[in-house]
Motif scaffolding. Sequence first.
Motif, PDB file in Angstrom:
ATOM      1  N   SER A  50       0.814  -1.213   0.000  1.00 34.12           N
ATOM      2  CA  SER A  50       0.000   0.000   0.000  1.00 34.12           C
ATOM      3  C   SER A  50       0.851   1.267   0.000  1.00 34.12           C
ATOM      4  O   SER A  50       1.982   1.273   0.475  1.00 34.12           O
ATOM      5  N   ALA A  51       0.265   2.343  -0.536  1.00 38.59           N
ATOM      6  CA  ALA A  51       0.942   3.634  -0.527  1.00 38.59           C
ATOM      7  C   ALA A  51       0.266   4.582   0.470  1.00 38.59           C
ATOM      8  O   ALA A  51       0.461   5.802   0.399  1.00 38.59           O
ATOM      9  N   ALA A  52      -0.530   4.026   1.378  1.00 36.04           N
ATOM     10  CA  ALA A  52      -1.241   4.853   2.358  1.00 36.04           C
ATOM     11  C   ALA A  52      -0.260   5.767   3.091  1.00 36.04           C
ATOM     12  O   ALA A  52       0.798   5.314   3.530  1.00 36.04           O
ATOM     13  N   GLY A  53      -0.588   7.056   3.171  1.00 33.77           N
ATOM     14  CA  GLY A  53       0.235   7.996   3.918  1.00 33.77           C
ATOM     15  C   GLY A  53       1.354   8.642   3.120  1.00 33.77           C
ATOM     16  O   GLY A  53       2.027   9.549   3.618  1.00 33.77           O
ATOM     17  N   VAL A  54       1.559   8.198   1.889  1.00 33.43           N
ATOM     18  CA  VAL A  54       2.635   8.774   1.074  1.00 33.43           C
ATOM     19  C   VAL A  54       2.304  10.229   0.730  1.00 33.43           C
ATOM     20  O   VAL A  54       1.164  10.568   0.413  1.00 33.43           O
ATOM     21  N   SER A  55       3.336  11.085   0.795  1.00 29.91           N
ATOM     22  CA  SER A  55       3.160  12.518   0.546  1.00 29.91           C
ATOM     23  C   SER A  55       2.862  12.786  -0.929  1.00 29.91           C
ATOM     24  O   SER A  55       3.527  12.267  -1.821  1.00 29.91           O
ATOM     25  N   MET A  56       1.849  13.625  -1.170  1.00 30.55           N
ATOM     26  CA  MET A  56       1.456  13.987  -2.535  1.00 30.55           C
ATOM     27  C   MET A  56       1.508  15.508  -2.673  1.00 30.55           C
ATOM     28  O   MET A  56       0.995  16.227  -1.816  1.00 30.55           O
ATOM     29  N   THR A  57       2.127  15.977  -3.750  1.00 30.57           N
ATOM     30  CA  THR A  57       2.190  17.419  -3.996  1.00 30.57           C
ATOM     31  C   THR A  57       1.780  17.694  -5.439  1.00 30.57           C
ATOM     32  O   THR A  57       2.176  16.967  -6.347  1.00 30.57           O
ATOM     33  N   VAL A  58       0.988  18.739  -5.611  1.00 34.92           N
ATOM     34  CA  VAL A  58       0.655  19.189  -6.963  1.00 34.92           C
ATOM     35  C   VAL A  58       1.372  20.518  -7.163  1.00 34.92           C
ATOM     36  O   VAL A  58       1.188  21.455  -6.381  1.00 34.92           O
ATOM     37  N   GLN A  59       2.245  20.576  -8.184  1.00 34.88           N
ATOM     38  CA  GLN A  59       3.037  21.779  -8.438  1.00 34.88           C
ATOM     39  C   GLN A  59       2.543  22.491  -9.690  1.00 34.88           C
ATOM     40  O   GLN A  59       2.133  21.843 -10.650  1.00 34.88           O
ATOM     41  N   ASP A  60       2.648  23.822  -9.670  1.00 39.72           N
ATOM     42  CA  ASP A  60       2.318  24.556 -10.897  1.00 39.72           C
ATOM     43  C   ASP A  60       3.553  24.602 -11.788  1.00 39.72           C
ATOM     44  O   ASP A  60       4.585  24.005 -11.478  1.00 39.72           O
ATOM     45  N   LYS A  61       3.447  25.352 -12.905  1.00 40.98           N
ATOM     46  CA  LYS A  61       4.517  25.391 -13.900  1.00 40.98           C
ATOM     47  C   LYS A  61       5.871  25.799 -13.298  1.00 40.98           C
ATOM     48  O   LYS A  61       6.917  25.294 -13.690  1.00 40.98           O
ATOM     49  N   SER A  62       5.833  26.684 -12.299  1.00 45.00           N
ATOM     50  CA  SER A  62       7.075  27.175 -11.714  1.00 45.00           C
ATOM     51  C   SER A  62       7.615  26.253 -10.627  1.00 45.00           C
ATOM     52  O   SER A  62       8.664  26.514 -10.043  1.00 45.00           O
ATOM     53  N   GLY A  63       6.920  25.134 -10.366  1.00 44.89           N
ATOM     54  CA  GLY A  63       7.384  24.204  -9.338  1.00 44.89           C
ATOM     55  C   GLY A  63       6.837  24.511  -7.959  1.00 44.89           C
ATOM     56  O   GLY A  63       7.174  23.839  -6.974  1.00 44.89           O
ATOM     57  N   LYS A  64       5.996  25.522  -7.874  1.00 41.07           N
ATOM     58  CA  LYS A  64       5.408  25.918  -6.585  1.00 41.07           C
ATOM     59  C   LYS A  64       4.264  24.960  -6.238  1.00 41.07           C
ATOM     60  O   LYS A  64       3.435  24.636  -7.090  1.00 41.07           O
ATOM     61  N   ALA A  65       4.243  24.517  -4.967  1.00 39.69           N
ATOM     62  CA  ALA A  65       3.188  23.596  -4.539  1.00 39.69           C
ATOM     63  C   ALA A  65       1.848  24.320  -4.468  1.00 39.69           C
ATOM     64  O   ALA A  65       1.733  25.353  -3.817  1.00 39.69           O
ATOM     65  N   VAL A  66       0.846  23.815  -5.178  1.00 35.93           N
ATOM     66  CA  VAL A  66      -0.477  24.422  -5.104  1.00 35.93           C
ATOM     67  C   VAL A  66      -1.432  23.595  -4.246  1.00 35.93           C
ATOM     68  O   VAL A  66      -2.378  24.120  -3.678  1.00 35.93           O
ATOM     69  N   THR A  67      -1.166  22.296  -4.176  1.00 32.82           N
ATOM     70  CA  THR A  67      -1.952  21.413  -3.304  1.00 32.82           C
ATOM     71  C   THR A  67      -0.996  20.408  -2.677  1.00 32.82           C
ATOM     72  O   THR A  67      -0.105  19.904  -3.345  1.00 32.82           O
TER      73      THR A  67
END
Lengths: 107, 274
Positions: A50-67
């Motif tokens: 399982s991958a439960a608890g694994v960190s997830m990041t959504v980055q915009d074009k500049s690499g900045k985390a948006v979610t």
Amino acid sequence: MKKILIYLFGFLAALFFFTTYAFAHTPLCSCYDNGDGTITCEGGFSDGSSAAGVSMTVQDKSGKAVTEGRMTEDSEFTFKKPSGDYMVVFDAGPGHVVEVPGSEITE
Amino acid sequence: MKKLVLLLSLVVAFGLSAPAYAHFQTIYTPQSALSKTQKINIKLIFTHPWEAGHTMDIGKDQSGTIHPPIAFGFMHKGKKKDLIETLKAITFTSLSNEGRAYDVNMKLKGMGDHVFYFVPAPYYEGAEDIYIQQCTKAIYNIAGAPTDWDALVGDPLPVEIIPLDKPYSIWKGMSFRGVVTCGGKPVPDAEIEVTYMNHNIEGNKFVTKENMEIPQPDLVPIGIKADSNGEFSFTFPNAGWWGFCALGAGGDLKYNGKELSQDAVLWVQVVDIK
């Protein structure tokens, strides 16, 4: 006595090395567009764990985390689809990172 | 005299074509290992894949009536999804005839294994005076996560082949092992026919081009046997789709007063390497 300690240390080091190595499976992450303005990503490892608890990041074009968030108990992560280009980063630690470009995420 | 010659040639022709009686039910899609959620087309065809030969009307009984399929669906992360209502009847064209088949266009969604299963209504084979019912499985995967490929599907499959090797990650030169089961228990010494899809499928027909030359046509399909634990193995000589059929895995059964051969079929895709 010193010798025993050295052996013991060696044994523990080997144990640590092999234990760590046991986690060295390929990380997997696959995402799809739900068609309602949200994206769902699923994660896991090649050995079926399982991958439960694994960190997830959504980055915009500049690499900045948006979610930012973590995989749920079902190894899923759902987020609002950003308006421009984006990248989803599944981060299960060094050497266990998967990047999924938004352009590859389809319905 | 002329009549005798004709009769003799018919007998010879029949005798020669006899080894070609190796029916295989397919659950066919071009690619078994997919990288992400996508739309796929699946075709259910009851045919002789090696020769792209005679294609049967799925579920046709002795009186010629075609009965609808009994079960079609898939298992994903332990949950089964019934898809029988989504099946569309099609006419599939082999190199020698046409037959009633089915297909479905669907979105295969979600990382992991999707174990497709199909149970047709028994088909009456006049040449052998028996009914044949091939309970068939094919396993498709998305993004590499192993979730269900080695699990027993169980109901609605009375018989099934359980893979011991991931059936969608076989590259040319690799082998495959499986266990023939009936009611979840191994079938010792099961007789198995192995076939090869020697003609690709384009649209709703087989293409005439062969993928490989058969060394000796009267040895097709290839015959193997399971051991006392129902386990078998096979090493593939070529890339493409290979089918395993455990004949009569369901035991001694009757249907409409005739012998019923309830077979377990599994399809495995072998990928070429450069």
